[in-house]
Structures are given as C-alpha cells and as structure tokens.
Write a protein that holds these residues in place. Structure first.
Motif, PDB file in Angstrom:
ATOM      1  N   SER A  43      -0.150  -0.786  -4.585  1.00 41.64           N
ATOM      2  CA  SER A  43       0.500  -1.374  -3.247  1.00 41.64           C
ATOM      3  C   SER A  43       1.827  -0.938  -3.177  1.00 41.64           C
ATOM      4  N   TRP A  44       2.784  -1.094  -4.137  1.00 44.24           N
ATOM      5  CA  TRP A  44       4.039  -0.656  -3.770  1.00 44.24           C
ATOM      6  C   TRP A  44       4.250   0.978  -3.536  1.00 44.24           C
ATOM      7  N   VAL A  45       3.575   1.843  -4.138  1.00 41.74           N
ATOM      8  CA  VAL A  45       3.082   2.980  -3.958  1.00 41.74           C
ATOM      9  C   VAL A  45       2.655   3.417  -2.588  1.00 41.74           C
ATOM     10  N   LEU A  46       1.833   2.910  -2.122  1.00 42.57           N
ATOM     11  CA  LEU A  46       1.019   3.095  -0.769  1.00 42.57           C
ATOM     12  C   LEU A  46       2.272   2.607   0.149  1.00 42.57           C
ATOM     13  N   GLY A  47       2.812   1.558   0.009  1.00 47.10           N
ATOM     14  CA  GLY A  47       3.790   1.010   1.035  1.00 47.10           C
ATOM     15  C   GLY A  47       5.102   2.171   1.068  1.00 47.10           C
ATOM     16  N   LYS A  48       5.463   2.605   0.125  1.00 50.27           N
ATOM     17  CA  LYS A  48       6.550   3.505   0.133  1.00 50.27           C
ATOM     18  C   LYS A  48       6.247   4.559   0.772  1.00 50.27           C
ATOM     19  N   PHE A  49       5.019   5.302   0.679  1.00 47.42           N
ATOM     20  CA  PHE A  49       4.498   6.312   1.255  1.00 47.42           C
ATOM     21  C   PHE A  49       4.336   6.260   2.984  1.00 47.42           C
ATOM     22  N   GLU A  50       4.046   5.037   3.229  1.00 50.57           N
ATOM     23  CA  GLU A  50       3.974   4.390   4.711  1.00 50.57           C
ATOM     24  C   GLU A  50       5.488   4.530   5.034  1.00 50.57           C
ATOM     25  N   GLU A  51       6.385   3.915   4.555  1.00 55.57           N
ATOM     26  CA  GLU A  51       7.741   3.961   4.882  1.00 55.57           C
ATOM     27  C   GLU A  51       8.389   5.342   5.132  1.00 55.57           C
ATOM     28  N   GLN A  52       8.016   6.147   4.191  1.00 54.06           N
ATOM     29  CA  GLN A  52       8.181   7.692   4.191  1.00 54.06           C
ATOM     30  C   GLN A  52       7.921   8.148   5.411  1.00 54.06           C
ATOM     31  N   SER A  53       6.659   7.836   5.939  1.00 53.01           N
ATOM     32  CA  SER A  53       5.937   8.417   7.155  1.00 53.01           C
ATOM     33  C   SER A  53       6.429   7.929   8.543  1.00 53.01           C
ATOM     34  N   GLY A  54       7.513   6.961   8.213  1.00 47.49           N
ATOM     35  CA  GLY A  54       8.038   6.581   9.405  1.00 47.49           C
ATOM     36  C   GLY A  54       7.601   4.921   9.708  1.00 47.49           C
ATOM     37  N   LYS A  55       6.519   4.449   8.990  1.00 45.96           N
ATOM     38  CA  LYS A  55       6.051   3.150   9.426  1.00 45.96           C
ATOM     39  C   LYS A  55       6.945   2.128   8.828  1.00 45.96           C
ATOM     40  N   GLU A  56       7.021   0.817   9.506  1.00 43.90           N
ATOM     41  CA  GLU A  56       7.779  -0.125   8.918  1.00 43.90           C
ATOM     42  C   GLU A  56       6.583  -1.093   8.040  1.00 43.90           C
ATOM     43  N   ILE A  57       7.086  -1.611   7.093  1.00 43.25           N
ATOM     44  CA  ILE A  57       6.249  -2.398   6.127  1.00 43.25           C
ATOM     45  C   ILE A  57       7.087  -3.778   6.050  1.00 43.25           C
ATOM     46  N   ASP A  58       6.346  -4.744   6.102  1.00 48.66           N
ATOM     47  CA  ASP A  58       6.790  -6.196   5.831  1.00 48.66           C
ATOM     48  C   ASP A  58       6.458  -6.291   4.407  1.00 48.66           C
ATOM     49  N   TRP A  59       7.455  -6.155   3.636  1.00 46.49           N
ATOM     50  CA  TRP A  59       7.020  -6.385   2.188  1.00 46.49           C
ATOM     51  C   TRP A  59       6.744  -7.738   1.695  1.00 46.49           C
ATOM     52  N   ARG A  60       7.622  -8.659   2.459  1.00 46.72           N
ATOM     53  CA  ARG A  60       7.218 -10.338   2.231  1.00 46.72           C
ATOM     54  C   ARG A  60       5.778 -10.462   2.246  1.00 46.72           C
ATOM     55  N   LYS A  61       5.305 -10.034   3.596  1.00 51.59           N
ATOM     56  CA  LYS A  61       3.872 -10.124   3.876  1.00 51.59           C
ATOM     57  C   LYS A  61       2.879  -9.499   2.953  1.00 51.59           C
ATOM     58  N   LEU A  62       3.290  -8.284   2.399  1.00 49.69           N
ATOM     59  CA  LEU A  62       2.559  -7.617   1.624  1.00 49.69           C
ATOM     60  C   LEU A  62       2.273  -8.288   0.274  1.00 49.69           C
ATOM     61  N   ILE A  63       3.556  -8.827  -0.202  1.00 52.32           N
ATOM     62  CA  ILE A  63       3.256  -9.399  -1.427  1.00 52.32           C
ATOM     63  C   ILE A  63       2.765 -10.734  -1.347  1.00 52.32           C
ATOM     64  N   GLU A  64       2.767 -11.412  -0.260  1.00 56.42           N
ATOM     65  CA  GLU A  64       2.175 -12.890  -0.078  1.00 56.42           C
ATOM     66  C   GLU A  64       0.661 -12.521   0.071  1.00 56.42           C
ATOM     67  N   HIS A  65       0.161 -11.582   1.085  1.00 59.76           N
ATOM     68  CA  HIS A  65      -1.035 -11.431   1.187  1.00 59.76           C
ATOM     69  C   HIS A  65      -1.876 -11.066  -0.073  1.00 59.76           C
ATOM     70  N   GLN A  66      -1.289 -10.041  -0.935  1.00 58.42           N
ATOM     71  CA  GLN A  66      -1.579  -9.780  -2.140  1.00 58.42           C
ATOM     72  C   GLN A  66      -2.204 -10.913  -3.027  1.00 58.42           C
ATOM     73  N   MET A  67      -1.034 -11.921  -2.868  1.00 57.73           N
ATOM     74  CA  MET A  67      -1.158 -13.198  -3.861  1.00 57.73           C
ATOM     75  C   MET A  67      -2.302 -14.037  -3.258  1.00 57.73           C
ATOM     76  N   PHE A  68      -2.433 -13.900  -2.066  1.00 60.34           N
ATOM     77  CA  PHE A  68      -3.507 -14.757  -1.621  1.00 60.34           C
ATOM     78  C   PHE A  68      -4.787 -14.332  -1.751  1.00 60.34           C
ATOM     79  N   SER A  69      -5.055 -12.870  -1.998  1.00 64.76           N
ATOM     80  CA  SER A  69      -6.135 -12.401  -2.179  1.00 64.76           C
ATOM     81  C   SER A  69      -6.437 -12.496  -3.613  1.00 64.76           C
ATOM     82  N   PHE A  70      -5.490 -12.512  -4.640  1.00 63.34           N
ATOM     83  CA  PHE A  70      -5.481 -12.976  -5.822  1.00 63.34           C
ATOM     84  C   PHE A  70      -5.851 -14.224  -6.034  1.00 63.34           C
TER      85      PHE A  70
END
Length: 381
Positions: A43-70
């Motif tokens: 997920s970190w790798v994919l998020g970094k590529f999205e940022e590199q493409s000019g997208k904004e990533i809410d990293w806190r949301k990504l981490i927490e939703h990852q935890m919720f799915s877990f």
C-alpha cells in the motif's frame, strides 16, 4: 479508553494463528498477520506512485482503513476469499452486526472514536482512492503468495481458475500506476515488494520453540499498528502518524540482507552493533534503494536508518523513535508471553519475557507499557 490497549493488540497478534492457503500444499507457512504486513508495505508503494502522479493521498485514512479491513478479516476468521466477499456483499448488514459485536467482545475497552470510525467503514462502500489502494495491495499480496505455492499445487483441480480470478481482480486496479509497475516481470518495484516478502520467511526467536511462530514482517506490522494507535491517543499530527507508522513497518527491513543478530550478541561483543549498523546501511544503499524511485530515497533513509531515535527533520517532520522502540519491545514481549501462556516454553523464552518486561516497565516516558503488560497478564488467553 485508550486506542492502544491489550485487547486490540491481542486481536492483531492472534492473526498469526490464522493460516492461509491451508487447503493447498505450502512450501512455507503463510499466516494472516504476515499477509496483512505485506499488504501494508505494498500500500505504501502504491500510495507513493499515486503521489508521484500528482494525486493527494490521505495517509492517515489509508493506514486506518487498512487496519479496519484487517480487523474485519480477523473477526470473520479463515474464509476462502470468494466466500468472504460473497457474504460481505449479499449479507452485509447481518455480517456487519456480527463483526462489530465480535469486535466489542474481543476489545471491550476500545476507544469510542476509533470504534465509531470502524462502524462507519463497515456500513459505507469504501470507494475512496485510499480504499482502492488497499484493495489492490490485498490482491497483489495474494498473488505473491500464490506464485510461491503454485508449483507445488499444479496438479490440484481448479488451481488455474484461482490464478485467473486473482489476475482479474488485479486488472480492475490497473489505473493505479504502481499496479502496472508491479505487473512488469521482475521490475525494480516488483523486486522491492518481493524483498519485503522475504521477511515472511525469517522467524523471530530463532532456535527457540514457540507458538505461534512469528516472522520478522508480521512483527513489524504489530509495531506499526501499536504506534499508530498510540499516536491517536496522544493526538499527533498527520505527518507524524505517517512517519511513525512507516518507520515502524520498515524498521527491520535491513534484516532481509543481514538476518537477525540477537541482542545479547550485539551488546556483549564490543563494537559489533556499530559495525552491523554500518554494514546494514551499505547494504541498503547498494541493494534496496536502487529498487525504489529516486524521489523516495531520502524519505526512505529517514525511516530506515536509526528508527528508534526521535527526529524533527526540516523536510520530513517529526518521528517519535522512543515510542516506536517501546512498541517494538511490546511486540517482542507478546511473542514470548503468549507462547508461554499457550504452554510452549523454554528457559530462553522465560528469561526473554522477564528481561523485556523489565525493560518496558523501566521506560520513563511515552506509552504506559506497564498498564498494557498488566492487562495482558490478566487476560484469559
């Protein structure tokens, strides 16, 4: 109640008892804990590529939703993916009621705000960019596992259908730049993810009988999840949440190049710790950093080098290395303590448990480790 507590830590740790692909012949043991850790790194790798493409990533949301799915997966236990997604779609409300009731039973002292966000996650369609990244990472981690077991299961009925289903799921996320990068045969990005996956083979407490056996990568996720929950409690900035979480997740990555050297050797052999650190840095520079994008390398050095030191970097912001170390010790303590409670013990494990407990109780700031230890010891495990 604090978000970081003994019950939620045990819920995460118990996923080391969930064995994946256990209806297939497996050359190595594959657990849910390690799968979730690999997924977090992807997920970190994919998020970094999205940022590199000019997208904004809410990293806190990504981490927490990852935890919720877990948490959702842990509560629903060992279901085949097809069954898991079938029941979560066709019987969504009933399944959600079961999941939140089980969460409340397993984590009776959960933080109300964390629980409310988890309930909202269950009720709503997770359709954000961050949720797409988490789903894509899930299938990429699954495919990595599948390739590992495929040769041993070529003769099984339906194995090629399984391959096709996984590939179809990944194809749905081809709009993510990083998915395309990883789909390229043995690309640098694929090799980076593969290298991280190899930490699933390295056992913690080598040569010490222990149940469940845990790997370096799963341990790293325990540390990352613990420090994230503590950061919620102390209300740090979103940037520090990112720094603390991913520093914790990647803090043992150099071990894929050196393997683990146990603490007594590092402490008692004069100059060895410094020599190992220098060698690890050289290996990271030579073998890991070339596998990630040049723009990410300084940040990755910030996370991987000296991860237990407090930092306030002008470019990358704050990191609480002291709390990360406390969480590292806490995860190690659980590995020893829970095995002993399960009935598998040794003098090494008992001495290790006592030594780590003493270290945790002597830490003089940050996380209230003594409270968590006492709550763990009072639990019916």
């Amino acid at each position: 109640m604090p978000a970081l507590n003994a019950h939620i830590l045990y819920l995460f740790f118990d996923s080391a008892n969930m064995h994946r692909w256990n209806d297939h012949l497996r050359p190595v043991d594959l657990t849910e804990m390690d799968k979730q850790a690999h997924k977090a790194a992807i997920s970190w790798v994919l998020g970094k590529f999205e940022e590199q493409s000019g997208k904004e990533i809410d990293w806190r949301k990504l981490i927490e939703h990852q935890m919720f799915s877990f948490i959702q997966r842990s509560v629903l236990t060992d279901l085949k993916p097809q069954v898991f997604y079938k029941i979560t779609q066709d019987r969504r409300e009933e399944v959600n009621v079961f999941v939140i009731n089980e969460f409340d039973r397993l984590v009776p002292d959960s933080d109300p705000d964390f629980r409310a966000r988890f309930l909202e996650y269950l009720r709503n369609d997770p359709d954000s960019k961050e949720d797409e990244i988490v789903r894509a990472a899930h299938y990429l981690a699954t495919r990595w596992e599948f390739e590992l077991i495929y040769d041993s299961n070529r003769s099984l009925y339906g194995i090629d259908i399984t391959r096709q289903e996984i590939d179809e799921q990944i194809d749905q996320h081809k709009d993510l730049k990083g998915v395309g990068q990883m789909a390229t045969d043995r690309s640098a990005t694929f090799n980076f993810v593969d290298l991280i996956g190899q930490l699933r083979f390295q056992q913690r407490w080598a040569r010490t009988p222990r149940i469940p056996k845990t790997a370096v990568l799963g341990h790293s996720l325990m540390v990352a999840n613990a420090v994230y929950l503590n950061d919620l409690d102390v209300r740090v900035s979103d940037r520090q949440i990112y720094n603390d979480y991913y520093t914790a997740l990647f803090h043992d990555l150099p071990e894929v190049l050196t393997k683990d050297v146990i603490t007594p050797i590092k402490v008692n052999v004069s100059g060895l710790a410094a020599l190992l650190e220098e060698y690890e840095h050289d290996q990271v520079e030579a073998k890991i950093l070339p596998l990630i994008e040049p723009e990410w390398r300084d940040e990755f050095r910030f996370m991987v080098y000296d991860p237990f030191s407090d930092m306030d970097d002008e470019k990358f912001g704050k990191r609480d290395g002291y709390d990360i170390k406390t969480c590292d010790l806490m995860a190690a303590y659980m590995e020893a303590h829970i095995s002993i409670r399960y009935g598998v013990s040794s003098s090494t494990l008992r001495e290790g448990e006592k030594d780590i407990r003493d270290k945790l109780c002597s830490r003089n700031r940050g996380i209230d480790a003594k409270r968590i230890i006492e709550d763990l010891e009072a639990m019916h495990i």
